[in-house]
Design a protein around this motif. Structure first.
Motif, PDB file in Angstrom:
ATOM      1  N   LYS A 188      -7.360  -1.357  -6.917  1.00  0.00           N
ATOM      2  CA  LYS A 188      -7.585  -2.157  -5.833  1.00  0.00           C
ATOM      3  C   LYS A 188      -6.681  -3.257  -5.529  1.00  0.00           C
ATOM      4  O   LYS A 188      -6.058  -3.915  -6.484  1.00  0.00           O
ATOM      5  CB  LYS A 188      -9.141  -3.007  -6.611  1.00  0.00           C
ATOM      6  CG  LYS A 188      -9.964  -3.719  -5.137  1.00  0.00           C
ATOM      7  CD  LYS A 188     -11.135  -4.548  -5.942  1.00  0.00           C
ATOM      8  CE  LYS A 188     -11.755  -5.354  -5.056  1.00  0.00           C
ATOM      9  NZ  LYS A 188     -13.130  -5.886  -5.478  1.00  0.00           N
ATOM     10  N   LYS A 228       0.832  -1.323   0.016  1.00  0.00           N
ATOM     11  CA  LYS A 228      -0.201   0.030  -0.022  1.00  0.00           C
ATOM     12  C   LYS A 228       0.817   1.121  -0.054  1.00  0.00           C
ATOM     13  O   LYS A 228       0.637   2.037  -0.850  1.00  0.00           O
ATOM     14  CB  LYS A 228      -0.723  -0.022   1.303  1.00  0.00           C
ATOM     15  CG  LYS A 228      -1.889   1.259   1.383  1.00  0.00           C
ATOM     16  CD  LYS A 228      -2.829   1.114   2.665  1.00  0.00           C
ATOM     17  CE  LYS A 228      -3.555   2.449   2.879  1.00  0.00           C
ATOM     18  NZ  LYS A 228      -4.384   2.613   3.949  1.00  0.00           N
ATOM     19  N   GLN A 257      -6.285  -6.549  -3.206  1.00  0.00           N
ATOM     20  CA  GLN A 257      -7.002  -7.658  -2.619  1.00  0.00           C
ATOM     21  C   GLN A 257      -6.043  -9.139  -2.673  1.00  0.00           C
ATOM     22  O   GLN A 257      -5.104  -9.276  -3.210  1.00  0.00           O
ATOM     23  CB  GLN A 257      -8.226  -8.010  -3.422  1.00  0.00           C
ATOM     24  CG  GLN A 257      -8.068  -8.382  -4.809  1.00  0.00           C
ATOM     25  CD  GLN A 257      -9.368  -8.577  -5.551  1.00  0.00           C
ATOM     26  OE1 GLN A 257     -10.345  -8.257  -5.064  1.00  0.00           O
ATOM     27  NE2 GLN A 257      -9.404  -8.711  -6.651  1.00  0.00           N
ATOM     28  N   CYS A 269      -5.344  -1.617   1.129  1.00  0.00           N
ATOM     29  CA  CYS A 269      -5.216  -2.437   2.384  1.00  0.00           C
ATOM     30  C   CYS A 269      -3.639  -2.473   2.718  1.00  0.00           C
ATOM     31  O   CYS A 269      -3.182  -2.832   1.784  1.00  0.00           O
ATOM     32  CB  CYS A 269      -6.349  -3.438   2.824  1.00  0.00           C
ATOM     33  SG  CYS A 269      -5.880  -4.745   1.663  1.00  0.00           S
ATOM     34  N   ASP A 296      -8.932   1.324  -3.397  1.00  0.00           N
ATOM     35  CA  ASP A 296      -9.575   0.405  -2.482  1.00  0.00           C
ATOM     36  C   ASP A 296      -8.214  -0.354  -2.041  1.00  0.00           C
ATOM     37  O   ASP A 296      -8.032  -1.473  -2.341  1.00  0.00           O
ATOM     38  CB  ASP A 296     -10.446  -0.473  -3.163  1.00  0.00           C
ATOM     39  CG  ASP A 296     -11.018  -1.298  -2.220  1.00  0.00           C
ATOM     40  OD1 ASP A 296     -10.762  -1.292  -0.841  1.00  0.00           O
ATOM     41  OD2 ASP A 296     -11.757  -2.164  -2.798  1.00  0.00           O
ATOM     42  N   GLU A 348      -6.430 -13.261  -3.001  1.00  0.00           N
ATOM     43  CA  GLU A 348      -7.194 -14.418  -3.566  1.00  0.00           C
ATOM     44  C   GLU A 348      -6.352 -15.736  -3.638  1.00  0.00           C
ATOM     45  O   GLU A 348      -5.377 -15.700  -4.309  1.00  0.00           O
ATOM     46  CB  GLU A 348      -7.752 -13.951  -5.037  1.00  0.00           C
ATOM     47  CG  GLU A 348      -8.745 -12.820  -4.844  1.00  0.00           C
ATOM     48  CD  GLU A 348      -9.284 -12.603  -6.470  1.00  0.00           C
ATOM     49  OE1 GLU A 348      -8.891 -13.404  -7.230  1.00  0.00           O
ATOM     50  OE2 GLU A 348     -10.036 -11.476  -6.535  1.00  0.00           O
TER      51      GLU A 348
END
Length: 473
Positions: free
Chosen positions: A391, A331, A393, A357, A355, A395
């Motif tokens: 974004k 980030k 994420q 983190c 978006d 996965e």
């Protein structure tokens, strides 16, 4: 004017060309070692003497117990200096704890203040070797301390006249030996060259043909010595040259294509530098100016590193491509990239939707920064987008960074070739319609070296989605 030499002369010159550098190397090595040993032995001597001096000064000052130590040191410094200079028979200086000279055994001379004084008053023994009025001196300074307090320092100014004369005499002796070696080598070369002139002339004749591109010529010599081996080697070399020239022609074409595209990777840091250079004159707050200058400097340094990286990328797929992986917050890297590219985002009125983190991954920070910058730079220049969605994420134990723009997209038939080093997309109706595949090729290589990947999904008029995939923890 062209000078023509006989083969015999060339052999002599060759021998001299080998002998003379060796003699110079031996001379330089011996001289440097001798000089270093002389310096080291004298430093060791002065170091030992400094311990004796410390004991002497401590005992001398502590005799007057009723007097303040520093005051006593100031009053007795001239007597201490006189004693030491007579005992050691070379120039002595004493400095106070502020670095100001208190006394010098030689009057009406320059103090010769240097960094050894600064280090000594900090509590460290230090020295410098300096040439003064044609003579070499060691300026050795040792701290004077009493009861855990540094009162100042004492400096020994030690001349190396005797050692310098010794080194000069060694130079003369070595010069005589070198002259004798060269003379003997010249005589031997002259005698032996007569026996090898014939075969060498044959080699010369064939080599002249080879220089004209006649690589099929071969030479046959039956001398039973190294010249025969040389002839055989020459024949092998001719064949190798023939094959090598052919490979060079092919490589030249590849290099040309590579160099035609290599400027792409310079554009990202240059764009940031130019963007901030345009903003700086408009800024009023000094803090904003300083922050912008920091980014300009960082991108300049990155540009310099990029030059080295591009040289490595000429060896794509080989082990020479280096990656320095460490734990980094992805980030934070993305935020740094957005700050760098912010001037261009404002220029083209592109909005960033984040978006993100905090996720730590094992990566090479600079190279990942380069990948993200490259992807964003392509989106700005070629997509004609108004929004870029970023974004982050997790996965399937993989960390995925999605960079999605709402631009004009890419035709499906072009996507599969975007990672080829020399492929260009020329049919984009964008800010710059001369898109370059080299940047993505480099990004692909960087990600593979870190057990990651980069994928592209796009349709015309539907925007483009870039997936940057990282190895999970």
């Amino acid at each position: 004017m062209r000078l023509n030499f006989s083969i015999k002369t060339k052999i002599i010159l060759m021998n001299m060309g080998i002998l003379i550098p060796i003699i110079i190397f031996i001379y330089v090595t011996i001289t440097n070692n001798l000089y270093s040993n002389v310096i080291k032995s004298n430093i060791d001597l002065l170091t030992k003497e400094s311990y004796n001096t410390q004991v002497y000064i401590s005992n001398y000052i502590e005799k007057d117990k009723g007097v303040d130590i520093e005051t006593n040191f100031v009053h007795k410094a001239p007597l201490i200096n006189t004693y030491l200079s007579k005992k050691l028979n070379y120039r002595i200086q004493i400095y106070d704890k502020n670095g100001d000279i208190m006394t010098d055994s030689v009057a009406n001379r320059v103090t010769l203040f240097d960094k050894d004084i600064t280090n000594a008053i900090k509590g460290n023994k230090a020295y410098v070797v300096k040439k003064i009025d044609g003579n070499i001196y060691i300026l050795f300074s040792s701290p004077i301390y009493l009861k855990d307090a540094t009162l100042g320092c004492v400096r020994y100014i030690y001349t190396l006249d005797i050692e310098e004369k010794f080194i000069n005499n060694m130079f003369i002796i070595m010069g005589i030996l070198a002259f004798m070696s060269i003379l003997i080598s010249w005589l031997l070369s002259k005698l032996l060259s007569e026996k090898i002139v014939g075969p060498i002339k044959k080699l010369k004749t064939v080599s002249q043909k080879v220089t004209k591109g006649e690589y099929d010529n071969r030479i046959k010599i039956r001398s039973g010595d190294e010249i025969e081996d040389l002839a055989e080697t020459f024949n092998v070399m001719s064949e190798s040259i023939k094959d090598y020239v052919e490979s060079l022609k092919e490589e030249r074409q590849k290099q040309k294509k590579f160099l035609d595209n290599v400027t792409h990777e310079f554009k990202t840091p240059l764009t940031a530098i130019i963007g901030y250079s345009e903003i700086i004159p408009k800024l009023k707050k000094q803090s904003d100016i300083d922050e912008s200058l920091v980014f300009v400097k960082e991108e300049g340094i990155r540009l310099l590193k990029l030059v080295e990286e591009l040289l490595d990328l000429s060896k794509l797929g080989k082990s020479e491509f280096k990656i320095d992986r460490k734990k980094n917050n992805l980030k934070e890297i993305i935020e740094e990239v957005l700050i760098i590219i912010n001037p261009r985002l404002k220029k083209y009125e592109i909005e960033i939707i984040k978006d993100l983190c905090d996720i730590e991954v094992l990566i090479d920070k600079d190279k990942i920064k380069q990948v993200i910058l490259n992807v964003l730079d392509n989106a700005i220049k070629y997509s004609e987008c108004t929004n870029i969605n970023i974004k982050l994420q997790i996965e399937n134990e993989k960390v995925i960074l999605n960079i999605i723009d709402d631009g004009i997209g890419i035709a499906k038939e072009n996507i599969s070739r975007l990672f080829e080093p020399t492929y260009r997309v020329n049919n984009l109706n964008s800010i710059n319609n001369n898109g370059n595949g080299l940047g993505l090729c480099i990004c692909k290589e960087i990600m593979k070296k870190q057990n990651g990947d980069i994928k592209i999904k796009s349709n015309l008029q539907e925007g483009t989605s870039i997936e940057i995939i990282f190895e999970g923890n």
